[in-house]
Motif scaffolding. Sequence first.
Motif, PDB file in Angstrom:
ATOM      1  N   THR A  38       0.749   3.781   1.795  1.00 14.18           N
ATOM      2  CA  THR A  38       1.396   4.058   3.357  1.00 14.18           C
ATOM      3  C   THR A  38       2.605   3.276   3.647  1.00 14.18           C
ATOM      4  OG1 THR A  38      -1.015   4.287   3.924  1.00 14.18           O
ATOM      5  CG2 THR A  38       0.288   4.075   5.718  1.00 14.18           C
ATOM      6  N   HIS A  96       0.390  -3.961   6.011  1.00 13.35           N
ATOM      7  CA  HIS A  96      -0.698  -3.988   6.792  1.00 13.35           C
ATOM      8  C   HIS A  96      -1.768  -4.331   6.218  1.00 13.35           C
ATOM      9  CE1 HIS A  96      -0.180  -0.066   4.513  1.00 13.35           C
ATOM     10  NE2 HIS A  96      -1.381  -0.183   4.600  1.00 13.35           N
ATOM     11  N   GLU A  97      -1.781  -4.828   4.903  1.00  8.32           N
ATOM     12  CA  GLU A  97      -3.023  -5.158   4.204  1.00  8.32           C
ATOM     13  C   GLU A  97      -3.035  -6.596   4.226  1.00  8.32           C
ATOM     14  OE1 GLU A  97      -3.806  -1.547   0.961  1.00  8.32           O
ATOM     15  OE2 GLU A  97      -3.481  -3.668   0.221  1.00  8.32           O
ATOM     16  N   CYS A 123      -7.353  -2.849   3.899  1.00  8.00           N
ATOM     17  CA  CYS A 123      -6.737  -1.376   4.112  1.00  8.00           C
ATOM     18  C   CYS A 123      -7.374  -0.673   2.954  1.00  8.00           C
ATOM     19  CB  CYS A 123      -5.399  -1.328   3.896  1.00  8.00           C
ATOM     20  SG  CYS A 123      -4.911   0.565   4.060  1.00  8.00           S
ATOM     21  N   GLY A 124      -6.914  -0.343   1.837  1.00  2.49           N
ATOM     22  CA  GLY A 124      -7.303   0.553   0.707  1.00  2.49           C
ATOM     23  C   GLY A 124      -8.706   0.045   0.186  1.00  2.49           C
ATOM     24  N   CYS A 176       0.821  -1.120  -0.075  1.00  6.62           N
ATOM     25  CA  CYS A 176       0.107   0.126   0.077  1.00  6.62           C
ATOM     26  C   CYS A 176       1.041   1.321   0.016  1.00  6.62           C
ATOM     27  CB  CYS A 176      -0.711  -0.084   1.340  1.00  6.62           C
ATOM     28  SG  CYS A 176      -1.769   1.308   1.560  1.00  6.62           S
ATOM     29  N   LEU A 225       1.287   0.725  10.935  1.00  4.50           N
ATOM     30  CA  LEU A 225      -0.221   0.667  11.076  1.00  4.50           C
ATOM     31  C   LEU A 225      -0.740  -0.053  12.338  1.00  4.50           C
ATOM     32  CD1 LEU A 225      -2.065   1.528   7.734  1.00  4.50           C
ATOM     33  CD2 LEU A 225      -1.783   3.224   9.853  1.00  4.50           C
TER      34      LEU A 225
HETATM   35 ZN    ZN Z   1      -2.842   0.671   3.359  1.00  2.00          ZN
END
Ligand code: ZN
Length: 361
Positions: free
Chosen positions: A44, A63-64, A162-163, A42, A129
Amino acid sequence: MAQQVQGVIARAKGEPVRIETITVPDPGPGEAVVKVQACGVCHTDLHYREGSINDDFPFLLGHEAAGVVESVGEGVTEVAPGDFVILNWRAVCGQCRACLRGRPQYCFDTHNARQKMTLADGTELSPALGIGAFAEKTLVAAGQCTKVDPDASPAAAGLLGCGVMAGIGAALNTGNVGRGDSVAVIGCGGVGNAAVMGARLAGAAKIIAVDIDDKKLETAKVLGATHTVNSRSSDPVEAVRELTGGYGADVVIEAVGRPETYEQAFYARDLAGTVVLVGVPTPDMRIELPLLDVFGRGGALKSSWYGDCLPSRDFPMLIDLHRQGRLDLDAFVTETIALEDVEKAFERMRHGDVLRSVVMF
Ligand code: ZN
Ligand code: APR
Ligand code: ZN
């Protein structure tokens, strides 16, 4: 027994990431160790690596993610070893004012794992995250794990962490898109295209995708856009008005995070419409609007934080829709890669070549 696994580490601002051995402690009270099966790359993660989020290097990125719970600590009731789970950024308390008002994304008392994962020399890691899933195993708070149907593909499931959740949730939860609505989505990257999919799921009649890149608009069409507008060649506000009988869209979703697109979103809505801001601006950005326009346009201006999602409600529901063939999460997986290739994936992301690269374990 603490375990040693490989993880993707960002050591210092702007430096390429590298694979290092990390130590994952046994889960303490309220914690779980998850064997990661898939983790998407991602923006981020790249922002962490570039030091634009904070300076708490070294970071364990990723984090995804989706995976299987390996072990849990004392008092954990949310999940058990063997559960297939999607990870979320933080566990909410369920009791504070925000949680009780049904806005858990603004919870005053969220938490991540209390113990730290470490590098070989004992240096404590900051997990991206609060997750850190570019690693074979990671330590999280048990409340960060949401159990979903184990038949779902891990690559698709992880994206909901996440996204893709941010985009679908912007349409379903924040925008409250309804059957027959007209929806415009400005910026059709991973997040915007997920919003297109969310709008379709909600039964929107018109879904107008706006981007400066024709490739992204092609994908938007596949995912459910009924019209596309390239804002390099035509004024997107005019185009949206024209396509909606002169009114503007019922819901406009901004998924870029720039002043000019915030302004376009503001003017592209129907007077009683809703603007959903999901693109994240930088601290220096400003827009200037005539107050009379702010006053004269009713409706709502809402920001969407993590798609206003409630993981325990939304993750299993979206996985079910995916399993039924009604939500094409696989369309977001442009490529699957190995842990070693995260740096290359960042490069492709910078060029706008991918919706998502997903690390598979
Ligand atoms: Zn993300
Ligand atoms: N007008 C329209 N589209 C634009 C413009 C513009 N002026 N500038 C960029 N875009 C498009 C890009 O072509 C790209 O398709 O916006 C899209 C951005 O997509 P990605 O870079 O893939 O980013 P994404 O992961 O979708 O995130 C978008 O949402 O959650 C936030 O932090 C995230 O601010 C970011 C935004
Ligand atoms: Zn709370």
